[in-house]
Design an enzyme around this catalytic site. Sequence first.
Site, short mmCIF file in Angstrom:
data_model
loop_
_atom_site.label_atom_id
_atom_site.label_comp_id
_atom_site.label_asym_id
_atom_site.label_seq_id
_atom_site.Cartn_x
_atom_site.Cartn_y
_atom_site.Cartn_z
NE ARG A 41 83.41 24.77 44.03
CZ ARG A 41 83.51 24.32 42.78
NH1 ARG A 41 83.18 25.10 41.77
NH2 ARG A 41 83.91 23.10 42.52
CE LYS A 95 95.38 24.00 47.70
NZ LYS A 95 94.05 23.68 48.18
CB SER A 119 98.24 15.16 41.31
OG SER A 119 97.75 14.31 40.30
CG HIS A 179 90.13 18.82 37.88
ND1 HIS A 179 88.92 19.07 37.33
CD2 HIS A 179 89.87 18.24 39.08
CE1 HIS A 179 87.96 18.68 38.16
NE2 HIS A 179 88.51 18.18 39.22
CG ASP A 216 85.74 24.22 47.88
OD1 ASP A 216 86.58 24.23 48.79
OD2 ASP A 216 85.88 23.56 46.83
CE1 TYR A 249 97.99 16.64 49.71
CE2 TYR A 249 96.05 16.66 51.12
CZ TYR A 249 96.75 17.15 50.03
OH TYR A 249 96.21 18.15 49.28
CG HIS A 308 92.45 14.20 45.83
ND1 HIS A 308 93.14 14.72 44.76
CD2 HIS A 308 91.57 15.13 46.22
CE1 HIS A 308 92.67 15.94 44.51
NE2 HIS A 308 91.72 16.21 45.38
CD GLU A 338 92.65 21.10 44.64
OE1 GLU A 338 92.77 21.52 45.80
OE2 GLU A 338 91.62 20.63 44.19
CG HIS A 351 93.49 10.65 37.03
ND1 HIS A 351 93.47 9.50 37.76
CD2 HIS A 351 94.77 10.85 36.68
CE1 HIS A 351 94.70 9.02 37.87
NE2 HIS A 351 95.51 9.83 37.23
#
Lengths: 231, 82, 82, 766
Positions: D127, D102, D545, D106, D279, D63, D60, D104, D108
């Site tokens: 954030r 951006k 991911s 989540h 963040d 990379y 994560h 992202e 899992h």
Amino acid sequence: MLDVAVIRFPGSNCDEDALRAAEGAGAAARFVWHREASLGGADAVILPGGFSYGDYLRSGAIARFSPVMAAVRDHAAAGGPVLGICNGFQVLCECGLLPGALIRNAGLAFQSRPVDVRVETTATPFTSAYQAGQVLRLPVAHGDGRYVASTEVVAQLAAEGRILLRYVRGGMPDAPANPNGSLDDIAGVINAAGNVAGMMPHPERVVDPRFGRPDGAGFFASLAAWAPTPA
Amino acid sequence: MSYRIHVRVLPRTGLLDPQGQAVEHALTALGFAGAGNVHVGKAITLDLEAESREDALATATRMCDTLLANPVTEDYTLEVAG
Amino acid sequence: MSYRIHVRVLPRTGLLDPQGQAVEHALTALGFAGAGNVHVGKAITLDLEAESREDALATATRMCDTLLANPVTEDYTLEVAG
Amino acid sequence: MTGSGTTPRAESFPGERPVTPEVVREHNLNQREYEAIVAMLGREPTLTELGVFSALWSEHCSYKHSKPILKTFPVTGDQVVQGPGENAGVLRLPDGWAVAFKVESHNHPSAVEPYQGAATGVGGILRDVFTMGARPVAVLNSLRLGPLEEPRNRYLFGGIVRGVGDYGNCVGVPTLGGEVYFSPGYRGNPLVNAMCVGLLRESDLATARAHGVGNILLTVGARTGRDGIHGASFASEELSAASEARRPQVQVGDPFTEKLLLEASLELITSGQIVAIQDMGAAGLTSSSAEMAARGGVGVLLDTSLVPTREPGMTPYEILLSESQERMLVVAEPARVAAIQTICAKWELSATPVGHVTDDGLFRVVHDGLLVVAIPGGDLVDACPIYHPEAVEGAEAIARRSRVPSIKAPDLTAALEQLLDAPSLASKRWVFEQYDSTVRASTAQGPGGDGGVVAVPGTAFGVAMTIDCNSRYVALDPYEGGKATVAEAARNIACTGALPLGITDCLNFGNPEKPEVFFQFREACRGIADACRAFDTPVTGGNVSFYNENPTGAIDPTPTVGMVGLLADLSHQVSSHFKAAGDAIAILGTSTGHLGGSSYWAEVLDAFCGAPPPVDLDAELRLQQFLVAAAQGGLLRSAHDLSDGGLAGALAECCIGGPYADQTLGAKVTLTGHADQVGGEGLLFGEDHGRALVSFLPGAAAQLAQLAAEHGVPWFPAGVVGAVDGTLHLTSPSLDLRWETPRLRQIYMDAIPRRMRQVAPSGLEQ
Ligand SMILES: Nc1ncnc2c1ncn2[C@@H]1O[C@H](COP(=O)(O)OP(=O)(O)O)[C@@H](O)[C@H]1O
Ligand SMILES: [Mg+2]
């Protein structure tokens, strides 16, 4: 120019929208932080939407104890206009400036969509720019918008012409007219003195004609045109 | 027999409880000095037909495990009244 | 002395309780046949410093009346534990 | 490697377990990685150090399987203000404005606890954007779940949607779009990708680059608890019984604190009081401080005993790796600390000094005076071994590509109804009705069309946005599927009248150590890169991911693409549904009746197979340019891209109208002359790319045809919009079909609600 105080609680998130809408109607608007003890001589007050204190426990339950609310009460007692929108309506009910309460939507889910509401009275500082019976399309966005009060209170509100707005069946056939199960389809009410009102829909979000019919602009135009009746 | 069941579902200890924090903060601001460790969860009450108190407890426990409490984030306590 | 306070806030009897209804419906759908009269509200627990059990009860009552329950729509019950 | 053998000796924190091979494995580090650590330090790491490495060297954060491939993306262009490497990408808009965005994952956390997992996913992406100095003005979300017929999937879906909604609604950022797909490939491993779009003055751009020896590090916001310790490494392995046992404590979101943090952060940035801000996301304090230091080429010294904690007795290991939400790390000159604390206090937040910038390049941590971590900072962030896994296409994928459906085509009238009733194609009103889409009073187009559009305050222009991925295409042909994903996103943007500007991506795949998965990844990225080059829409950042697997194998490969575009004049924006009876209808592009990989095969004939339609990037670009030009000329009444469900699906949606339309509209569509050699099924449901359906005033026909010719876009006048609540009547040499549009609307609107009315238990007995 009418001086409008837009109250900012921690968690308010429609404060800027309300400020811009008031300015757009020709009022002079400014923010008043919840910790202030005074409204600085404002002519009118808007309690904007949002999630004051995260709406934890109950919507509006914690905000009503903010220092600024004492000043808002005094302002209301002196006959000054106070408009609560969405979370602002919830705060006004929690602190007793308006009767009733706003509880969880009957469908249990947050409702974000346009609704049709009918202007039930134009004899208020907030609706004078509309025609009686005019149907407006305004957005709602709330989880706790179900207006409840005792049968007597609801009957009294109706009898005294204190129901400001009602949800009505407009043009959207496959969406329920009443989005939250409010008693008597009540979308907004006003106090007995006629200067403190609350409503669940968000007029401040529909004032820019570039995005559609600016049906909300009349609330702010009404307020900007309001003048205290000389004593 | 009909039993009255009271369930109290609270955020699991150690997990952040923003609602509890907000209420604690508000109580303190209102001058309730001695309040601490505030947590806010769900209260559920229901009537349950069962053969015996034990049966009622067993059924209510299954209800909690299946539906009433979130097994990942919540703990519950059960009370069986008359 | 520190007392543990449990508050149960439930929708006032007679008011519609859609959340209770939804839970009742779900319980039935899941095969819990004997459940009825389901109501869903809030559980609040907190620790309270007080001189005596009576004091704790009195303070907790004021907390409920001022903040924890809405007098228009909710009823509460209070329990003071050790 | 620098620092080899010269690193100061760190001490074990009292009570800490010794570092054994077993403990190393538990930290998800392999032999090669562990040896690299020992070589770098010139000694064995302490347990706390091992924890730090396991976080920063997790897939994560590091990379390590994807870096070489990500380097092949185009990342430059005149419009790029900030490319990959910061918390969010930033593109230039007119008049000194810029857009930060951006996406992202989540995944899992949402599989474990759908409500909190999804909510904290939204929190994290907000954030990332406000850290750049941008005010979040919109969020989007892309969701993938197993079929709604299964109670567990209904439970996950319900919880995820509530979580996304509650968080964004409370913070006050409107949701302007998203997508939801249901497929057996996501059973047990749902995908939750959240995207945020923010606006800033280009001059206010903030960075996450620590500098200035002696400058102070402050944590701002929530206290640190034991939440999500090892979230980054948990996200970097397959979900299994073993990972379940190591499952971190669930992170709980507090959107109210987030809102305060948002306001405080923006005020800190514009006040000029701070040097840098970042963040605390995955791997919390560790990654935020180490990455800020590495970007600035400096060292840091943290004192974890100063960090405000939620529980007593937290160890440095726990404090460093906690993923408690709603926290920021700020770097500032010592003289500014008091001013920063004043700003934070106004927003009811604390700002606590927890360390400072050093000149030794080391990442050091002390706790109660004990040095527990001392690692060369640059190497910690950059020296993780990089892998180049084998890539071989799976036999299963090859076989599926050449398969055709075994069921005969049903009645075509019923087939369209079946398609509109498929949850993946049906209206997502049930979803976005739970999301505030109008707060901020700047929503020019909300969910329910091709793209969302937000107005930029005080200007005439707006930003259009979308998030897309057709994972079935990617599964069947990753290269073409990658291209198709970008092409569809760009078409969606262009349909609103906006010019595509750039993308962010969220690459959701299975275990990259499996050759067939890495093949999918490599090829899909090649497709994305080629399409982005062709469209001049550079990649400005994103997220990888991996390890999205469940007991039956890897998920369908899902490289989600979020795109933004510039709508030069909001008064010329175009929406996707028909507007009025009597308007003319035209089809743009070429139909060959390509059914491979189509929704029709998958949803109606239950056949997930065939070669997906190839993308002609040149033709796509010409179509985009035509759509933008036609919109700017004020010539279009509606524009809708053709994608899932083909021409019939798009026509139905245009007739059905927006989510809260007053009524439906009929249409009389004559296809004779459009693609006469194509059979009925292919004509109705083929998914050739490069197509759109537009409506316009009849008087604009000649001008539009001329414009299409100039852009080299095939233009076919196909009929007229019909009466209110009328019939969709479609004819071709081989077809004569009618559908009552109110009935189509009813099917389309109720498909998801009627399934969600069935009970879905939350608990163990499922
Ligand atoms: N999870 C979601 N959140 C918000 N809006 C959504 C979501 N899923 C779908 N939508 C909206 O529903 C509409 C249809 O979505 P989709 O079928 O993916 O459209 P398209 O194929 O044109 O991209 C779009 O406006 C999209 O933004
Ligand atoms: Mg899509």
